[in-house]
Design an enzyme around this catalytic site. Structure first.
Site, PDB file in Angstrom:
ATOM      1  N   GLU A   1      75.737  80.083 -55.937  1.00  0.00           N
ATOM      2  CA  GLU A   1      75.289  81.224 -55.625  1.00  0.00           C
ATOM      3  C   GLU A   1      76.067  82.480 -55.902  1.00  0.00           C
ATOM      4  O   GLU A   1      77.031  82.263 -55.274  1.00  0.00           O
ATOM      5  CB  GLU A   1      75.023  81.052 -53.751  1.00  0.00           C
ATOM      6  CG  GLU A   1      74.098  79.624 -53.360  1.00  0.00           C
ATOM      7  CD  GLU A   1      72.553  79.447 -53.634  1.00  0.00           C
ATOM      8  OE1 GLU A   1      71.640  80.793 -54.229  1.00  0.00           O
ATOM      9  OE2 GLU A   1      72.194  78.776 -53.747  1.00  0.00           O
TER      10      GLU A   1
ATOM     11  N   CYS B   1      75.338  88.361 -50.109  1.00  0.00           N
ATOM     12  CA  CYS B   1      75.475  88.647 -51.432  1.00  0.00           C
ATOM     13  C   CYS B   1      73.922  88.760 -51.169  1.00  0.00           C
ATOM     14  O   CYS B   1      73.593  89.788 -52.609  1.00  0.00           O
ATOM     15  CB  CYS B   1      75.242  87.417 -51.680  1.00  0.00           C
ATOM     16  SG  CYS B   1      74.801  86.001 -50.935  1.00  0.00           S
TER      17      CYS B   1
HETATM   18  P1  NAD Z   1      86.700  86.230 -55.512  1.00  0.00           P
HETATM   19  O1  NAD Z   1      86.028  86.102 -56.961  1.00  0.00           O
HETATM   20  O2  NAD Z   1      88.365  86.599 -55.755  1.00  0.00           O
HETATM   21  O3  NAD Z   1      86.524  85.744 -54.699  1.00  0.00           O
HETATM   22  C1  NAD Z   1      85.339  85.284 -54.054  1.00  0.00           C
HETATM   23  C2  NAD Z   1      85.653  83.386 -53.526  1.00  0.00           C
HETATM   24  O4  NAD Z   1      85.688  82.724 -54.698  1.00  0.00           O
HETATM   25  C3  NAD Z   1      86.544  83.404 -52.129  1.00  0.00           C
HETATM   26  O5  NAD Z   1      86.092  82.622 -51.373  1.00  0.00           O
HETATM   27  C4  NAD Z   1      87.772  82.597 -53.455  1.00  0.00           C
HETATM   28  O6  NAD Z   1      88.435  81.827 -52.634  1.00  0.00           O
HETATM   29  C5  NAD Z   1      86.851  81.979 -54.517  1.00  0.00           C
HETATM   30  N1  NAD Z   1      87.746  81.814 -55.902  1.00  0.00           N
HETATM   31  C6  NAD Z   1      88.328  82.734 -56.981  1.00  0.00           C
HETATM   32  N2  NAD Z   1      88.963  82.033 -58.006  1.00  0.00           N
HETATM   33  C7  NAD Z   1      87.734  80.619 -57.867  1.00  0.00           C
HETATM   34  C8  NAD Z   1      88.271  80.422 -58.209  1.00  0.00           C
HETATM   35  N3  NAD Z   1      89.618  79.582 -59.694  1.00  0.00           N
HETATM   36  N4  NAD Z   1      87.933  78.881 -58.539  1.00  0.00           N
HETATM   37  C9  NAD Z   1      87.518  78.521 -57.253  1.00  0.00           C
HETATM   38  N5  NAD Z   1      87.142  78.949 -55.695  1.00  0.00           N
HETATM   39  C10 NAD Z   1      87.934  80.274 -56.209  1.00  0.00           C
HETATM   40  O7  NAD Z   1      85.987  87.799 -55.525  1.00  0.00           O
HETATM   41  P2  NAD Z   1      87.046  89.045 -53.968  1.00  0.00           P
HETATM   42  O8  NAD Z   1      87.524  89.793 -54.022  1.00  0.00           O
HETATM   43  O9  NAD Z   1      87.312  87.801 -52.801  1.00  0.00           O
HETATM   44  O10 NAD Z   1      85.063  89.332 -53.135  1.00  0.00           O
HETATM   45  C11 NAD Z   1      84.618  90.007 -54.585  1.00  0.00           C
HETATM   46  C12 NAD Z   1      83.084  89.383 -54.795  1.00  0.00           C
HETATM   47  O11 NAD Z   1      82.831  88.097 -54.504  1.00  0.00           O
HETATM   48  C13 NAD Z   1      82.362  90.537 -54.977  1.00  0.00           C
HETATM   49  O12 NAD Z   1      81.965  92.219 -55.553  1.00  0.00           O
HETATM   50  C14 NAD Z   1      81.168  89.698 -54.563  1.00  0.00           C
HETATM   51  O13 NAD Z   1      80.500  89.733 -55.780  1.00  0.00           O
HETATM   52  C15 NAD Z   1      81.911  87.882 -55.167  1.00  0.00           C
HETATM   53  N6  NAD Z   1      81.582  87.016 -53.674  1.00  0.00           N
HETATM   54  C16 NAD Z   1      80.371  86.492 -53.380  1.00  0.00           C
HETATM   55  C17 NAD Z   1      79.480  85.880 -52.721  1.00  0.00           C
HETATM   56  C18 NAD Z   1      78.342  85.513 -51.809  1.00  0.00           C
HETATM   57  O14 NAD Z   1      78.369  85.406 -51.026  1.00  0.00           O
HETATM   58  N7  NAD Z   1      77.529  85.168 -53.646  1.00  0.00           N
HETATM   59  C19 NAD Z   1      80.492  86.183 -51.297  1.00  0.00           C
HETATM   60  C20 NAD Z   1      81.813  86.251 -51.640  1.00  0.00           C
HETATM   61  C21 NAD Z   1      82.438  87.191 -52.554  1.00  0.00           C
END
Ligand code: NAD
Length: 479
Positions: free
Chosen positions: A251, A285
């Site tokens: 997702e 999202c």
């Molecule tokens: P990010 O991509 O750094 O982190 C988002 C989430 O992914 C965090 O909970 C993190 O623990 C997890 N994550 C990061 N790298 C990972 C990896 N290699 N393996 C497993 N999990 C990992 O981004 P952020 O700065 O925390 O949030 C910003 C962006 O994340 C937003 O622009 C948005 O698009 C996206 N986001 C989407 C959702 C959603 O519900 N689809 C939720 C949170 C963030």
């Protein structure tokens, strides 16, 4: 307000510390450290995957009705403790307490629905073509131990979709909640433990996300990966899952368009749009982002939307009556500033908000940007925060092609009083979920998922449950 001690949960045991140290968890409303999160190392991850593997057969072999009894005993505990779990959620995530309470009780509903559906999984009989074949049954079996990775924006709801689907289908799980918001997931896991879930069926690990995901995806005991988060990380994990031919549900982000047609009252649409846009400070999202309003309704929409955005009560989610809390981290405030500066430099008008709120913590004002150039970042990248972009349209075809111009397609919304236009837009908008005349597309009973780069597969609803199963054909001939 007390915040629980942070621990890992592996093979039926809570673990307070590891050799890898710990990372701080911070209250986004004031920047204060709430606790320290143990970092799982190679040893903990292997133990968690081993436990999930060992417990899988027994859990999968239980009748769905037995699993239902344990799972719904856990959700009864979640409901009984909703206020306490919600306080933990608000402390670590920031959203208003009332929103957090709703999230916890809705999470229990999601899990219940999945457990209920698992009692009547669709199994199909296919008439045999060979005369000696008695039956051909297309049945569903649990896919195996699942590695689940969830983000910080819905610390109860997103783990619940994954735990609920996996456990109801008969899978064991290793879950990694977001490092920013681990305690809510821990509280939910504790409800399952108290309800009698067998040791090893649920394991919870925390630490370095990239290390944990790459270790678990490569672990031969793990059969399926389920991720919610950014498109960037979703692609990375998808590549790793593909390398090991593992099932993968993702997702990812969206950039939801909203079309308000000439036959729909602009002020009425704005009244619905303000709470939808600024819920969870826009960190959703499926959050509406790009509002395209017919010229005849534009002023009415804009005036009411700006009035609503500017009058939201901002503050710590723990304060009575607060409607709008902090962003999760300082990096997200800096991101919002950068979206606003970029749009302004491209000629946009910042009609409302646009600045960090002058108080401790990570607050950013509810922001309305008008007429941002299509080349600006905010028109192309998901802000994932409290920014709404308003544009005028004259021609509906134009609005539809603007709505569909991005590579993501999670949610899309349209407002019209014409049945013909509603039908046309629900067909033409390229998204996994289309809301006509409302924003409530995410429900426990309905599948949640997107098209194109917004992800693969679904969570919640029957389709979410099916994602934790494999098909198996059983063909029986006369002996
Ligand atoms: P990010 O991509 O750094 O982190 C988002 C989430 O992914 C965090 O909970 C993190 O623990 C997890 N994550 C990061 N790298 C990972 C990896 N290699 N393996 C497993 N999990 C990992 O981004 P952020 O700065 O925390 O949030 C910003 C962006 O994340 C937003 O622009 C948005 O698009 C996206 N986001 C989407 C959702 C959603 O519900 N689809 C939720 C949170 C963030």
């Amino acid at each position: 307000m007390s915040y629980p001690k942070l621990r890992l949960f592996i093979d039926g045991q809570w673990i307070d510390q590891t050799d890898e140290g710990a990372i701080p968890v911070v209250n986004p409303a004031d920047g204060e450290v709430l606790g320290h999160l143990p970092i799982a190392g190679k040893r903990e991850l292997e133990r968690a995957a081993d436990a999930a593997k060992r417990s899988f057969r027994g859990w999968a072999a239980l009748p769905a009705l037995e699993r239902f009894r344990i799972i719904t005993a856990a959700t009864a505990l979640m409901r009984a403790q909703a206020k306490t779990i919600a306080q933990t959620l608000t402390l670590e995530q920031g959203k208003p307490l009332a929103e957090a309470v709703r999230e916890v009780t809705l999470s229990a509903d999601i899990i219940d629905f999945l457990a209920e559906e698992a009692k009547r999984l669709p199994i199909r009989g296919v008439p045999p073509r060979l005369p000696n074949v008695l039956s051909q049954t297309v049945t569903r079996v649990p896919v195996g131990p699942v590695a689940a990775f969830t983000p910080w924006n819905f610390p109860a709801n997103l783990p619940s979709r994954k735990l609920g689907g996996a456990l109801a289908a008969g899978c064991s799980v290793v879950i990694k909640p977001a490092e920013e918001t681990p305690a809510t997931c821990m509280a939910i896991v504790q409800c399952f433990v108290d309800a009698g879930i067998p040791d090893g069926v649920i394991n919870l690990v925390t630490g370095d996300p990239a290390f944990i995901s790459s270790s678990l995806i490569a672990n031969p005991h793990i059969a399926k990966i389920s991720f919610t988060g950014s498109v960037r990380v979703g692609k990375l994990l998808g590549e790793q899952a593909a390398r090991h031919v593992k099932r993968y549900t993702a997702e990812l982000g969206g950039h939801a368009p909203v079309i308000i047609c000439k036959d729909y009252d602009g002020a009425k649409a704005a009244k619905l749009a303000v709470p939808a846009k600024f819920r969870n400070a826009g960190q959703v999202c499926a959050s509406p982002i790009r509002f395209m309003v017919h010229r005849s309704q534009y002023d009415a929409f804009r005036n009411e939307f700006v009035r609503g955005a500017a009058s939201l009560k901002i503050g710590s989610g723990m304060e009575e009556g607060v409607q709008f809390g902090p962003l999760i981290e300082n990096r997200r405030v800096l991101e919002m500033q950068s979206f606003v500066e970029d749009a302004a430099a491209g000629g946009a008008t910042i009609t409302c908000g646009g600045k960090r709120v002058n108080r401790p913590g990570y607050f950013f004002e509810p922001t309305v940007i008008e007429h941002a150039s299509l080349a600006s970042r905010v028109q192309n990248e998901e802000p994932f925060g409290p920014i709404a972009v308003l544009d005028v349209f004259d021609d509906l075809d134009d609005a539809v092609s603007r709505a569909n111009r991005l590579s993501v397609g999670l949610a899309a919304y349209a407002f019209t009083s014409s049945l013909d236009v509603a039908h046309r837009l629900s067909t033409d908008l390229q998204a996994g979920m289309v809301g006509i005349n409302h924003f409530g597309v995410s429900q426990p009973e309905t599948p949640f998922g997107g098209v194109n780069e917004s992800g693969l597969g679904h969570e919640s609803g029957l389709e979410g449950l099916l994602g934790y199963t494999d098909l198996k054909l059983i063909s029986v001939a006369q002996s």
